[in-house]
Design a protein around this motif. Structure first.
Motif, PDB file in Angstrom:
ATOM      1  N   THR A 139      43.270  29.222  40.124  1.00  0.00           N
ATOM      2  CA  THR A 139      42.771  30.572  40.355  1.00  0.00           C
ATOM      3  C   THR A 139      41.678  30.960  39.361  1.00  0.00           C
ATOM      4  O   THR A 139      40.789  31.742  39.690  1.00  0.00           O
ATOM      5  CB  THR A 139      43.940  31.567  40.284  1.00  0.00           C
ATOM      6  N   ILE A 189      37.700  30.683  39.987  1.00  0.00           N
ATOM      7  CA  ILE A 189      36.860  31.708  40.581  1.00  0.00           C
ATOM      8  C   ILE A 189      36.032  32.430  39.509  1.00  0.00           C
ATOM      9  O   ILE A 189      34.952  32.961  39.793  1.00  0.00           O
ATOM     10  CB  ILE A 189      37.703  32.724  41.398  1.00  0.00           C
ATOM     11  N   TYR A 197      33.402  24.971  42.829  1.00  0.00           N
ATOM     12  CA  TYR A 197      34.698  25.627  43.053  1.00  0.00           C
ATOM     13  C   TYR A 197      35.539  24.840  44.041  1.00  0.00           C
ATOM     14  O   TYR A 197      36.701  24.522  43.780  1.00  0.00           O
ATOM     15  CB  TYR A 197      34.456  27.055  43.557  1.00  0.00           C
ATOM     16  N   ALA A 220      49.916  35.828  42.966  1.00  0.00           N
ATOM     17  CA  ALA A 220      50.102  36.766  41.851  1.00  0.00           C
ATOM     18  C   ALA A 220      48.874  36.804  40.953  1.00  0.00           C
ATOM     19  O   ALA A 220      48.445  37.872  40.508  1.00  0.00           O
ATOM     20  CB  ALA A 220      51.342  36.375  41.036  1.00  0.00           C
ATOM     21  N   ILE A 221      48.280  35.633  40.690  1.00  0.00           N
ATOM     22  CA  ILE A 221      47.125  35.594  39.794  1.00  0.00           C
ATOM     23  C   ILE A 221      45.913  36.203  40.481  1.00  0.00           C
ATOM     24  O   ILE A 221      45.154  36.959  39.863  1.00  0.00           O
ATOM     25  CB  ILE A 221      46.839  34.146  39.341  1.00  0.00           C
ATOM     26  N   ALA A 222      45.718  35.899  41.780  1.00  0.00           N
ATOM     27  CA  ALA A 222      44.588  36.493  42.496  1.00  0.00           C
ATOM     28  C   ALA A 222      44.704  38.017  42.486  1.00  0.00           C
ATOM     29  O   ALA A 222      43.715  38.728  42.246  1.00  0.00           O
ATOM     30  CB  ALA A 222      44.531  35.967  43.930  1.00  0.00           C
ATOM     31  N   LEU A 223      45.916  38.548  42.717  1.00  0.00           N
ATOM     32  CA  LEU A 223      46.135  39.995  42.676  1.00  0.00           C
ATOM     33  C   LEU A 223      45.757  40.557  41.305  1.00  0.00           C
ATOM     34  O   LEU A 223      45.120  41.611  41.205  1.00  0.00           O
ATOM     35  CB  LEU A 223      47.610  40.327  42.943  1.00  0.00           C
ATOM     36  N   THR A 224      46.167  39.854  40.245  1.00  0.00           N
ATOM     37  CA  THR A 224      46.011  40.397  38.904  1.00  0.00           C
ATOM     38  C   THR A 224      44.599  40.204  38.369  1.00  0.00           C
ATOM     39  O   THR A 224      44.108  41.017  37.587  1.00  0.00           O
ATOM     40  CB  THR A 224      47.040  39.758  37.960  1.00  0.00           C
ATOM     41  N   LEU A 225      43.925  39.110  38.798  1.00  0.00           N
ATOM     42  CA  LEU A 225      42.548  38.890  38.331  1.00  0.00           C
ATOM     43  C   LEU A 225      41.590  39.932  38.892  1.00  0.00           C
ATOM     44  O   LEU A 225      40.496  40.119  38.352  1.00  0.00           O
ATOM     45  CB  LEU A 225      42.055  37.496  38.730  1.00  0.00           C
ATOM     46  N   ILE A 256      41.617  42.915  38.521  1.00  0.00           N
ATOM     47  CA  ILE A 256      41.344  43.947  37.526  1.00  0.00           C
ATOM     48  C   ILE A 256      40.145  43.560  36.657  1.00  0.00           C
ATOM     49  O   ILE A 256      39.450  44.437  36.112  1.00  0.00           O
ATOM     50  CB  ILE A 256      42.589  44.220  36.651  1.00  0.00           C
ATOM     51  N   LEU A 257      39.881  42.247  36.528  1.00  0.00           N
ATOM     52  CA  LEU A 257      38.740  41.823  35.711  1.00  0.00           C
ATOM     53  C   LEU A 257      37.415  42.259  36.335  1.00  0.00           C
ATOM     54  O   LEU A 257      36.377  42.249  35.672  1.00  0.00           O
ATOM     55  CB  LEU A 257      38.740  40.302  35.526  1.00  0.00           C
ATOM     56  N   ILE A 271      36.921  45.274  37.368  1.00  0.00           N
ATOM     57  CA  ILE A 271      36.679  46.666  36.968  1.00  0.00           C
ATOM     58  C   ILE A 271      36.220  46.667  35.518  1.00  0.00           C
ATOM     59  O   ILE A 271      37.018  46.483  34.596  1.00  0.00           O
ATOM     60  CB  ILE A 271      37.938  47.541  37.136  1.00  0.00           C
ATOM     61  N   TYR A 296      39.038  47.307  44.311  1.00  0.00           N
ATOM     62  CA  TYR A 296      40.300  46.811  43.737  1.00  0.00           C
ATOM     63  C   TYR A 296      41.464  47.113  44.668  1.00  0.00           C
ATOM     64  O   TYR A 296      42.257  46.231  45.010  1.00  0.00           O
ATOM     65  CB  TYR A 296      40.522  47.451  42.361  1.00  0.00           C
ATOM     66  N   ALA A 330      42.310  32.593  46.437  1.00  0.00           N
ATOM     67  CA  ALA A 330      41.801  32.543  45.063  1.00  0.00           C
ATOM     68  C   ALA A 330      40.328  32.920  45.001  1.00  0.00           C
ATOM     69  O   ALA A 330      39.821  33.306  43.945  1.00  0.00           O
ATOM     70  CB  ALA A 330      42.020  31.144  44.466  1.00  0.00           C
ATOM     71  N   PHE A 384      35.993  37.154  43.935  1.00  0.00           N
ATOM     72  CA  PHE A 384      34.529  37.159  43.839  1.00  0.00           C
ATOM     73  C   PHE A 384      33.885  38.154  44.812  1.00  0.00           C
ATOM     74  O   PHE A 384      33.131  39.034  44.380  1.00  0.00           O
ATOM     75  CB  PHE A 384      33.970  35.744  44.017  1.00  0.00           C
ATOM     76  N   LEU A 444      57.046  36.742  42.880  1.00  0.00           N
ATOM     77  CA  LEU A 444      55.705  37.325  42.882  1.00  0.00           C
ATOM     78  C   LEU A 444      55.597  38.423  41.823  1.00  0.00           C
ATOM     79  O   LEU A 444      54.616  38.501  41.086  1.00  0.00           O
ATOM     80  CB  LEU A 444      55.376  37.907  44.257  1.00  0.00           C
ATOM     81  N   GLY A 493      55.423  37.031  38.399  1.00  0.00           N
ATOM     82  CA  GLY A 493      54.086  36.493  38.183  1.00  0.00           C
ATOM     83  C   GLY A 493      53.106  37.591  37.801  1.00  0.00           C
ATOM     84  O   GLY A 493      52.364  37.460  36.823  1.00  0.00           O
ATOM     85  N   VAL A 494      53.103  38.700  38.554  1.00  0.00           N
ATOM     86  CA  VAL A 494      52.158  39.782  38.257  1.00  0.00           C
ATOM     87  C   VAL A 494      52.456  40.392  36.886  1.00  0.00           C
ATOM     88  O   VAL A 494      51.535  40.637  36.095  1.00  0.00           O
ATOM     89  CB  VAL A 494      52.199  40.857  39.365  1.00  0.00           C
ATOM     90  N   ILE A 537      51.260  37.929  34.174  1.00  0.00           N
ATOM     91  CA  ILE A 537      49.803  37.834  34.061  1.00  0.00           C
ATOM     92  C   ILE A 537      49.236  39.116  33.474  1.00  0.00           C
ATOM     93  O   ILE A 537      48.347  39.083  32.630  1.00  0.00           O
ATOM     94  CB  ILE A 537      49.172  37.524  35.435  1.00  0.00           C
ATOM     95  N   LEU A 541      46.948  39.022  30.307  1.00  0.00           N
ATOM     96  CA  LEU A 541      45.529  39.391  30.419  1.00  0.00           C
ATOM     97  C   LEU A 541      45.147  40.456  29.400  1.00  0.00           C
ATOM     98  O   LEU A 541      43.954  40.633  29.106  1.00  0.00           O
ATOM     99  CB  LEU A 541      45.203  39.909  31.828  1.00  0.00           C
ATOM    100  N   ALA A 592      49.170  45.816  37.534  1.00  0.00           N
ATOM    101  CA  ALA A 592      47.983  44.962  37.416  1.00  0.00           C
ATOM    102  C   ALA A 592      46.763  45.761  36.976  1.00  0.00           C
ATOM    103  O   ALA A 592      45.796  45.200  36.458  1.00  0.00           O
ATOM    104  CB  ALA A 592      47.705  44.259  38.745  1.00  0.00           C
ATOM    105  N   PHE A 597      43.014  47.560  32.454  1.00  0.00           N
ATOM    106  CA  PHE A 597      41.746  48.292  32.372  1.00  0.00           C
ATOM    107  C   PHE A 597      41.840  49.523  31.459  1.00  0.00           C
ATOM    108  O   PHE A 597      41.065  49.643  30.504  1.00  0.00           O
ATOM    109  CB  PHE A 597      41.235  48.669  33.772  1.00  0.00           C
TER     110      PHE A 597
END
Lengths: 218, 218, 218, 218
Positions: B47, B50, B78, C43-48, C50-51, C53, C78, C118, C122, D37, D40-41, D44, D48, D118, D122
Motif C-alpha cells: 500500500t 502509492i 507501481y 485498512a491501510i488504504a483507508l488510513t493513508l 488522511i495523508l 489532507i 477524504y 491501494a 492517489f 479491519l 488495522g485502522v 495505522i 501514522l 483515521a 490531521f
C-alpha cells in the motif's frame, strides 16, 4: 488479579465484573486483539522506516548514482532500526506466549511500549539525515533505551504480583526473563554518553553488539 | 530441532525449554503471530507503493492532464512492484502452509525477507522518478534479487536439517520447491547487467516475463 | 477446480497436489491469510487517505483558520473515498463469507482488486488538490470504475465454473449477486463523461447517490 | 434483528437471507473481520502520528539540538493523540467483547468511528505545528468530540433495539456503559470554547484530565 494496580476496576466494578469473569475462560479473545493491535503497530513501524530513505531534492538523472551511494547513513539507520524493532517483537512474542490473562494495567503498559515503538521511525530519520552528529545519536540511544524500559515494564508487571502467566512457568525461568529484560535498556543507557562524545563509536557498538546480544539474551 | 542453527537456544536453554516443549503442541500459535506480522508488512509495503506516485510540485489546474500522463513511469513502477511483492507473498503463503514448527532461526530468516520486502518501495520510487537511468534499474534488479534470495533462504532452511515441515511432504516435492525458489533471484540477477546497459530492456523483461513465470514456477 | 483457469497448477501439478488436497479440509487456513492480507490493504488504504489532507506550505499561525476552511475539497475527497473503499470492503466481506475454497486464480483476481484499492489514495489526492478540474474528476471516475470491475471479476469467477462457493448458496442468489456487482462499475463508468464536462455535477452524483445505492444494491 | 435500521436487508431480502441465517451460528466470523479491519485502522492511525513529527527544512547539523527541542509541541501532540486513540481502542475492545451479532448498521456505524479515528492524525499535525493557536485547538477539540460521539453511537445502537449483545449482559450494566460513553464527547465539547479563547488551558485540560478520566469511566 491485582486490584490495586488496576485503577479501571476500582469504581465501576459493578459494571464490568460479569463479562470479566466470563472472559477468564475465553481470555484468548481479549489477548488476541491486544496481539493483533500490537502486531499491526510493529508491522507498520517496521515498514514506515523506508519513508526515511529519501534522495536529496536536487537529485537528477545524472547524479543519481552518487546520490544513491551518498545516503548510506540512511540505509544503515534503516537496517539498525529494523533489527531493533524486530528484536522487541521477538521479546513480545516470547513473553505473550506465556501470558494467559490480561487486565487494564497490562493493556496500558503494552500501549506504553507501542508508543515508543511507533516513535522509533523519527529518531531513525534524524540519525539517517545527520550521521555523526551527537544530538542525533543521543536521541537514538535515549529512544531505544526508553523502549527497552517499557518492554521490561510489562514483563515485570505480568510476571509479578499481577500473576498473569501460565501456572507452569517456573520461578527460576521468571527470574531469568526479568534479568534479561534489563540488558537491552541498560546497554543503550550506557551508550548515551558514548553517543554524546563519539557518535560513530556508538553506532558501531549498536550494530556490532547486536548479533552477540542475540546469543546472550532473548 | 536444529540446536546448532539456533543460537538463541544455546545459552539460556534452561530458561526457555519448558514453554518451548509445550509450544510444540500449540505450534500454530507461534506461527500464527509470525504470519500476522508478515501479512502486515506485506500489506503495508503493497500500500505504501502509492506514496511513490506524486505529481510534480509545479502542477496546476491547467497542466494537470499533461502532468497525469507524464508520470507514466511511476504507474509502471507501481504495477511492477505490486506484482513482485504479491508474488513473494504467494510463495510465503504456499510455503508456510507446509511449515508446522518454528524456531528462532526461521523467525530471523523471515525478518530478513521482511527487511527486503519493506525496502522495495524505495527502489520503486527511484525507478518511477528516474525511468531509463541505469543506476535506478540496477538498484531495482539488485533489490528484487536480494529479496528473492532471502525468500529462498528461509525455504531452504525450513526444508533442510531444521525439519520444520509437515511430515507427509514428499522428498521430490521439497526438491522441486527448492529448485523453483532459485528461479526468481537468478532471473533478477541475470537482468542486472541488462539494467546497467539497457534499462528499458530490463524493465520490459521484468514486466513481460512475469505472466510466463507464473506458469513455470510458483 | 478449474484447471484451465489456474495456470499455476499446470506444470508443477506433481509438486503441489498433495498439500492442496489436504488443504481442501483446512481451506479456512488458506482463505484466512488471503483475508488477513486483504483487510490489511483495505485498512491501510483507508488510513493513508488522511495523508492527502495537508495545509498549503505558506500557512502560518495568522491565516490558519482560513487555510483550514479553504481546503474543504480535501475533506470532501477524504470522506468520499473513505465511503467508497468501505463499500468495497463490505462487498468483499459478504462475498468471502460464502466462499469456502480458494485457488491461484482467485488469489490473483483478489490481488487485482487490491492493486486498485491501494491506488485510490492517489486519485483522491488529485481530486482534493484540483477540485472542479475535469482531468481530476475523470481520473477519479475511471479509477473507481476499474476497482468496481475488478471487484465484480473475482465475484463472477468464484460463483462461476470455478465453483468455490458454499454448496447451499442458491442459483437465484448467485444471479442477484452477479447483477448487483455490475451496478458500481456501470454507475461510475456513466459518470466519466459527466466528469469531463461538469466535474462538480459528477462529484455531487457520487456523494448523493451513495446513500440511495446502499439500499438498492449490496 | 432490527429490520428498519438495516436498509441493506430491505430490497434483496430474498438474496441474502439464507447465508445470514447460517451466519447467526458462525457470527464470530463476521465480527472477526470487522475487528481485524478496525484493529488495522487503529494500529495505522496510531503509527501514522509519527509522520507529524518532522524537523524544519532549514535544520542542519549545527542547529539540530535546538531544532529537536524546539518542536516540543509536536511531541506533546503525538503523546496526546496516541493516548486518545488508545482510549477509543480500549472502549472498542471492551464493547465488542459483549457483542455477539453484527448487522449492516453496526458495520456502517463502526466505519463512521473509523472515519474519525483515521482523521485524527490531521488535527494532531495542525496542533503540533501551530501550538497555542485557537483555530488549531478548536479543530482538535471538535475532531475528538465527533470521534467520541461516533464511538457512543455504535455502543447505543448495539445495546438498544438492535439487541446485538450477549444475552447475560444485565440492564444496569448497559445503562452504565451508555452513560459513560457520553463522558468523552461531552468533555471535549466543553473544551471547545476554552480552546477558542485559551488554547494552552485546553491542551493542559486534555493531558491532565486523562489519567483521572481513566479511573472514573472506561
Amino acid at each position: 488479579m491485582d486490584l490495586l494496580g488496576d485503577p479501571v476496576r476500582k469504581l465501576p466494578d459493578r459494571v464490568w465484573r460479569l463479562p470479566r469473569q466470563e472472559d477468564d475462560e475465553t481470555a484468548g479473545d481479549g489477548i488476541g486483539r491486544i496481539l493483533a493491535l500490537s502486531d499491526g503497530v510493529f508491522a507498520i513501524a517496521l515498514t514506515l522506516l523506508i519513508l526515511d530513505i529519501v534522495l536529496p531534492v536536487k537529485t537528477n538523472d545524472d547524479n543519481l548514482e552518487q546520490a544513491l551511494l551518498h545516503i548510506w547513513p540512511r540505509y544503515f539507520a534503516y537496517v539498525l532500526s529494523f533489527l531493533v524493532i524486530a528484536r522487541f517483537w521477538v521479546i513480545h512474542h516470547q513473553t505473550f506466549r506465556l501470558i494467559i490473562r490480561d487486565n487494564a494495567t497490562l493493556v496500558w503498559l503494552n500501549f506504553l511500549l507501542l508508543l515508543f515503538i511507533a516513535f522509533l521511525p523519527f529518531p531513525t530519520a534524524v540519525l539517517g539525515a545527520h550521521e555523526g552528529v551527537p544530538a542525533a545519536a543521543v536521541l537514538y540511544a535515549v529512544a531505544v533505551c526508553l523502549t527497552g524500559a517499557s518492554s521490561a515494564a510489562y514483563l515485570w508487571y505480568a510476571t509479578g504480583r499481577a500473576n498473569l502467566m501460565q501456572p507452569d512457568v517456573r520461578r527460576g525461568q521468571i527470574r531469568a526473563m526479568r534479568a534479561r529484560s534489563m540488558s537491552g535498556p541498560v546497554f543503550f543507557a550506557l551508550t548515551v554518553p558514548v553517543a554524546a562524545f563519539a557518535p560513530y563509536v556508538a553506532e558501531a557498538l549498536w550494530i556490532f553488539v547486536f548479533p552477540l546480544a542475540r546469543m546472550s539474551f532473548v
